[in-house]
Design an enzyme around this catalytic site. Structure first.
Site, short mmCIF file in Angstrom:
data_model
loop_
_atom_site.label_atom_id
_atom_site.label_comp_id
_atom_site.label_asym_id
_atom_site.label_seq_id
_atom_site.Cartn_x
_atom_site.Cartn_y
_atom_site.Cartn_z
N HIS A 120 -2.46 75.04 -19.89
CA HIS A 120 -2.69 73.84 -20.66
C HIS A 120 -4.01 73.98 -21.33
CE1 HIS A 120 -6.06 70.55 -20.26
NE2 HIS A 120 -4.56 69.97 -20.49
N ARG A 162 -10.66 67.69 -28.47
CA ARG A 162 -10.64 66.26 -28.36
C ARG A 162 -11.81 66.32 -29.42
NH1 ARG A 162 -10.36 67.68 -23.58
NH2 ARG A 162 -12.73 67.57 -22.07
N HIS A 199 5.54 74.70 -19.28
CA HIS A 199 5.61 74.69 -18.42
C HIS A 199 7.51 75.81 -18.35
CE1 HIS A 199 3.63 71.78 -15.89
NE2 HIS A 199 4.23 70.50 -17.26
N HIS A 220 -9.47 85.93 -18.28
CA HIS A 220 -10.94 85.73 -18.05
C HIS A 220 -11.65 86.10 -19.63
CE1 HIS A 220 -11.27 82.27 -14.81
NE2 HIS A 220 -10.45 82.72 -15.07
N GLY A 249 -2.51 54.00 -25.13
CA GLY A 249 -2.37 54.56 -26.06
C GLY A 249 -0.58 54.70 -25.43
N ARG A 250 0.62 55.56 -26.16
CA ARG A 250 1.36 55.43 -25.82
C ARG A 250 1.79 56.67 -24.71
NH1 ARG A 250 5.78 58.95 -27.82
NH2 ARG A 250 7.55 57.69 -28.03
#
Length: 318
Positions: free
Chosen positions: A111, A115, A101, A151, A265-266
């Protein structure tokens, strides 16, 4: 609880840790003032991670780069919605997530998330694995040349793995980062994929890593061009107003947020992506012909950016 992964899956974690280090080094240099605070944490029952957050009076109002590797006895609903056959299976989940940000309203929020999920073999069921990830851009005062660069770089990340891949993942991104209750996209999109396990592990991992390696070349030139642009209070207020949309998406729709909360999760790390400041205003309307209206009318819906915004190719005839 043992967090070691069998070969060849054990190559995933070192890559994610390197990616976190590289992104932090780059953002620290661009902020030119602050540094990341690191918080290492453990998850009761298995795993943990390292959360790094930069909150600065420099160019980056907030930047977070998280790594986590957790294990559980049963995949949560957010991870099995499209794979019901895995309900109740033990799992490994690891990943790196980033959000930036910037302070300057002309420098876009961005962003990225990469994963990996692994469900070990159990009874008569074979082991299952898949990759997920991508990156997206959320400008408040968009520049066409920035969108083109973004893009183009996304397309370059996909091209070695097939010409049809970029359009597919761009469309997937447009559909995922869409606020249904606002009837608008979160920004100008990028790439998104999930449950990726084709055609084989080595190829899927190579593709996943290539996309991860293209995030900073896509974002960094834009940040460098826009972080010193002069701005006024009006533009700052609009930036905070648009950040409210970012908050709405993350808390209502984002599957990563839901997975983190459902898997125990945390919380501080899961909600790291939220901006430090945001605002809401009842029934706000942009002035006709204003830059704010330009964002709303021309940038917050799916478009074929490279076809529409790219300059025409020179005439090769003659």
């Amino acid at each position: 609880m043992n967090l070691d992964l069998p070969k060849p899956y054990d190559r995933v974690k070192p890559y994610l840790l390197r990616l976190q280090d590289q992104w932090c080094d780059t953002l620290r240099e661009e902020d030119d003032y602050g540094d990341f605070e690191e918080d290492q944490w453990e998850k009761p029952g298995g795993g943990g991670g390292r959360t790094r957050v930069l909150a600065s009076r420099g160019h980056l109002e907030k930047a977070g780069v998280n790594f986590s590797h957790v294990r559980g006895d049963s995949l949560p609903p957010s991870a099995t919605a499209r794979r019901p056959e895995l309900a109740g299976r033990p799992f490994h989940a690891m990943g790196v997530s980033l959000v930036v940000h910037p302070k300057n309203p002309h420098a876009p929020t961005s962003h990225a998330n990469f994963r990996f999920f692994y469900a070990p073999a159990q009874n008569d069921q074979s082991a299952r694995w898949w990759f997920g990830g991508g990156f997206d851009l959320t400008p408040h005062y968009p520049y066409p040349e920035d969108v083109i660069h973004w893009h183009r770089t996304a397309r370059e990340a996909c091209q070695p793995f097939g010409e049809g891949l970029y359009p597919k993942l761009k469309k997937w991104c447009d559909g995922y980062f869409f606020l249904k209750h606002r009837n608008e996209t979160r920004g100008v999109g990028g790439l998104f994929f999930d449950d990726w396990d084709q055609p084989d592990f080595a190829t899927a991992q190579a593709f996943w890593e290539n996309v991860g390696n293209h995030f900073m070349p896509a974002y960094l030139p834009i940040l460098q061009k826009r972080k010193n642009t002069p701005y006024r209070g009006r533009e700052r207020n609009f930036q905070l107003y648009r950040r409210g949309r970012y908050v709405e998406f993350n808390l209502v729709y984002d599957r990563g947020t839901l997975f983190g909360l459902q898997s125990g999760g945390r919380t501080e790390s899961i909600l790291m992506s939220l901006p430090p400041m945001a605002r809401w205003e009842y029934d706000w309307q942009a002035e006709p012909g204003s830059p704010e209206e330009n964002l709303q009318k021309n940038y917050l819906h799916p478009r074929e950016w490279l076809d529409e915004l790219a300059p025409p190719k020179p005439n090769q005839s003659g």
